[in-house]
Design a protein around this motif. Structure first.
Motif, mmCIF file in Angstrom:
data_model
loop_
_atom_site.group_PDB
_atom_site.id
_atom_site.type_symbol
_atom_site.label_atom_id
_atom_site.label_comp_id
_atom_site.label_asym_id
_atom_site.label_seq_id
_atom_site.Cartn_x
_atom_site.Cartn_y
_atom_site.Cartn_z
ATOM 1 N N THR A 71 2.622 -74.816 51.561
ATOM 2 C CA THR A 71 3.156 -74.488 50.238
ATOM 3 C C THR A 71 4.439 -75.287 50.009
ATOM 4 O O THR A 71 5.378 -75.191 50.802
ATOM 5 C CB THR A 71 3.442 -72.987 50.093
ATOM 6 O OG1 THR A 71 2.238 -72.253 50.293
ATOM 7 C CG2 THR A 71 4.001 -72.680 48.715
ATOM 8 N N ARG A 131 7.592 -75.945 47.432
ATOM 9 C CA ARG A 131 8.275 -75.164 46.394
ATOM 10 C C ARG A 131 9.559 -75.874 45.960
ATOM 11 O O ARG A 131 10.316 -76.362 46.788
ATOM 12 C CB ARG A 131 8.601 -73.771 46.933
ATOM 13 C CG ARG A 131 9.291 -72.825 45.947
ATOM 14 C CD ARG A 131 9.564 -71.482 46.593
ATOM 15 N NE ARG A 131 8.338 -70.811 47.018
ATOM 16 C CZ ARG A 131 7.924 -70.743 48.281
ATOM 17 N NH1 ARG A 131 8.645 -71.305 49.260
ATOM 18 N NH2 ARG A 131 6.794 -70.126 48.592
ATOM 19 N N TYR A 132 9.783 -75.900 44.647
ATOM 20 C CA TYR A 132 11.028 -76.443 44.106
ATOM 21 C C TYR A 132 11.719 -75.363 43.271
ATOM 22 O O TYR A 132 11.067 -74.598 42.562
ATOM 23 C CB TYR A 132 10.766 -77.658 43.209
ATOM 24 C CG TYR A 132 10.639 -78.960 43.956
ATOM 25 C CD1 TYR A 132 11.771 -79.610 44.435
ATOM 26 C CD2 TYR A 132 9.398 -79.541 44.175
ATOM 27 C CE1 TYR A 132 11.666 -80.823 45.107
ATOM 28 C CE2 TYR A 132 9.278 -80.746 44.850
ATOM 29 C CZ TYR A 132 10.421 -81.373 45.316
ATOM 30 O OH TYR A 132 10.328 -82.567 45.986
ATOM 31 N N LYS A 133 13.067 -75.349 43.365
ATOM 32 C CA LYS A 133 13.878 -74.448 42.544
ATOM 33 C C LYS A 133 14.916 -75.271 41.787
ATOM 34 O O LYS A 133 15.504 -76.209 42.329
ATOM 35 C CB LYS A 133 14.587 -73.403 43.414
ATOM 36 C CG LYS A 133 13.650 -72.409 44.091
ATOM 37 C CD LYS A 133 14.442 -71.358 44.861
ATOM 38 C CE LYS A 133 13.505 -70.336 45.505
ATOM 39 N NZ LYS A 133 14.260 -69.282 46.232
ATOM 40 N N TRP A 178 2.521 -80.439 38.226
ATOM 41 C CA TRP A 178 2.315 -80.928 39.582
ATOM 42 C C TRP A 178 1.157 -81.913 39.526
ATOM 43 O O TRP A 178 0.102 -81.612 38.966
ATOM 44 C CB TRP A 178 1.989 -79.786 40.541
ATOM 45 C CG TRP A 178 3.160 -78.911 40.890
ATOM 46 C CD1 TRP A 178 3.665 -77.877 40.156
ATOM 47 C CD2 TRP A 178 3.964 -78.998 42.064
ATOM 48 N NE1 TRP A 178 4.740 -77.305 40.788
ATOM 49 C CE2 TRP A 178 4.948 -77.976 41.974
ATOM 50 C CE3 TRP A 178 3.967 -79.831 43.187
ATOM 51 C CZ2 TRP A 178 5.905 -77.756 42.960
ATOM 52 C CZ3 TRP A 178 4.920 -79.622 44.183
ATOM 53 C CH2 TRP A 178 5.877 -78.605 44.064
ATOM 54 N N HIS A 184 -0.730 -74.654 39.630
ATOM 55 C CA HIS A 184 0.442 -74.274 40.406
ATOM 56 C C HIS A 184 0.959 -72.915 39.949
ATOM 57 O O HIS A 184 0.534 -72.384 38.916
ATOM 58 C CB HIS A 184 1.540 -75.337 40.262
ATOM 59 C CG HIS A 184 2.014 -75.516 38.850
ATOM 60 N ND1 HIS A 184 1.356 -76.321 37.935
ATOM 61 C CD2 HIS A 184 3.076 -74.985 38.175
ATOM 62 C CE1 HIS A 184 1.988 -76.291 36.777
ATOM 63 N NE2 HIS A 184 3.030 -75.486 36.888
ATOM 64 N N THR A 194 11.393 -71.345 39.562
ATOM 65 C CA THR A 194 10.781 -71.538 40.865
ATOM 66 C C THR A 194 9.335 -71.942 40.629
ATOM 67 O O THR A 194 8.583 -71.217 39.972
ATOM 68 C CB THR A 194 10.819 -70.261 41.718
ATOM 69 O OG1 THR A 194 12.179 -69.853 41.909
ATOM 70 C CG2 THR A 194 10.166 -70.496 43.078
ATOM 71 N N SER A 195 8.955 -73.108 41.127
ATOM 72 C CA SER A 195 7.597 -73.598 40.932
ATOM 73 C C SER A 195 7.041 -74.051 42.276
ATOM 74 O O SER A 195 7.741 -74.712 43.055
ATOM 75 C CB SER A 195 7.591 -74.770 39.942
ATOM 76 O OG SER A 195 6.267 -75.199 39.686
ATOM 77 N N SER A 196 5.784 -73.688 42.556
ATOM 78 C CA SER A 196 5.212 -73.998 43.865
ATOM 79 C C SER A 196 3.757 -74.436 43.736
ATOM 80 O O SER A 196 3.046 -74.076 42.795
ATOM 81 C CB SER A 196 5.308 -72.792 44.795
ATOM 82 O OG SER A 196 4.608 -71.682 44.264
ATOM 83 N N TYR A 197 3.350 -75.215 44.739
ATOM 84 C CA TYR A 197 1.952 -75.647 44.842
ATOM 85 C C TYR A 197 1.487 -75.382 46.274
ATOM 86 O O TYR A 197 2.181 -75.733 47.233
ATOM 87 C CB TYR A 197 1.815 -77.136 44.513
ATOM 88 C CG TYR A 197 0.441 -77.676 44.813
ATOM 89 C CD1 TYR A 197 -0.648 -77.335 44.018
ATOM 90 C CD2 TYR A 197 0.231 -78.509 45.914
ATOM 91 C CE1 TYR A 197 -1.919 -77.809 44.308
ATOM 92 C CE2 TYR A 197 -1.035 -78.998 46.204
ATOM 93 C CZ TYR A 197 -2.104 -78.639 45.403
ATOM 94 O OH TYR A 197 -3.354 -79.110 45.689
#
Length: 251
Positions: free
Chosen positions: A146, A148-150, A161, A171, A186-189
């Motif tokens: 995983t 993740r960017y904040k 993404w 995502h 907060t975004s994650s893949y």
């Protein structure tokens, strides 16, 4: 036949920009211009300048009798507004507001009266904050990775993404507001693999800000080592590459 015709000056009030963007923590100038009177006295006895909010007619700033008149000024604008007095004789009735805050967003009237007439113009003030440098974290377990960017900024960004071939990836995204005028993103893949090559992209349309962050991750396996490279860029991908070891192993 000779015609004696009077020369009449057409009086107008205009705004150079109908849409103005204010940046968090700074001042903004709401532009306004009027047809100046070259014969006007230096103390502007006939000049009246009023700035008002359209939505509720709240007085933002007033000028008449040759000086600022702030008795009726809305409380939210106390000690935050100023005209460019030395520019009034040139037809400049622009207003400075600062520091700006989210409550300043809205439509504004610039109303100017002289002995030649009265006119007004209207503009929209928007508010934005540049998004901070995205902070990267990576979680791994035996079957998935995983990324993740904040980051934080304003308004709500456009987030994408992209895969290795430029395709859009599904995502997860969370957006919260813990203080006025600032979103926390907060975004994650997540991928069920031990290696991936993806790009995180964030756009702040109001400020024309684009953050593009390619990241390449390879997980070596049971020993828990994670090799990753994050190429940082603003607007376009730079050649700068930061390599690091991350240890966010999820058992």
């Amino acid at each position: 036949m000779v015609c004696a015709c009077a020369s009449l000056v057409s009086y107008h009030v205009t705004v150079p920009e109908e849409q103005v963007v204010a940046v968090r923590g700074s001042s903004v100038v709401l532009g306004c211009e009027f047809t100046p009177d070259p014969e006007a006295a230096p103390n502007f006895p006939d000049l009246v300048v009023n700035w008002q909010r359209v939505e509720d007619s709240q007085v933002v700033h007033s000028f008449y009798y040759g000086q600022d008149q702030l008795e009726r000024q809305g409380r939210a604008y106390w000690n935050r507004t100023a005209l460019f007095i030395s520019e009034l004789g040139r037809g400049n009735a622009s207003l400075q507001i600062g520091p700006v805050d989210p409550g300043d967003v809205g439509r504004y009237f610039c109303v100017v009266s002289t002995k030649d007439g009265t006119d007004r113009a209207e503009l929209q003030l928007n508010y934005a904050a540049f998004y901070t440098e995205p902070q990267l974290s990576i979680d791994v377990n035996s079957s998935s990775i995983t990324v993740r960017y904040k980051a934080e900024g304003f308004p709500k960004p456009e987030v994408r993404w992209l895969g290795a071939q430029g395709e859009d990836l599904q995502h997860h995204e969370e957006l919260s507001s813990r203080e006025a005028g600032l979103y926390h993103l907060t975004s994650s893949y997540m991928a069920e693999t031990h290696s991936l090559n993806v790009t995180f992209m964030l756009k702040n349309q109001l400020l024309k800000q684009v953050l593009k962050r390619p990241v390449n991750v390879s997980y070596t396996g049971e020993n828990g080592w994670l090799f990753a490279s994050d190429q940082n860029s603003l607007l376009d991908v730079s050649e700068k590459e930061v390599r690091f070891l991350i240890v966010h192993k999820v058992s």
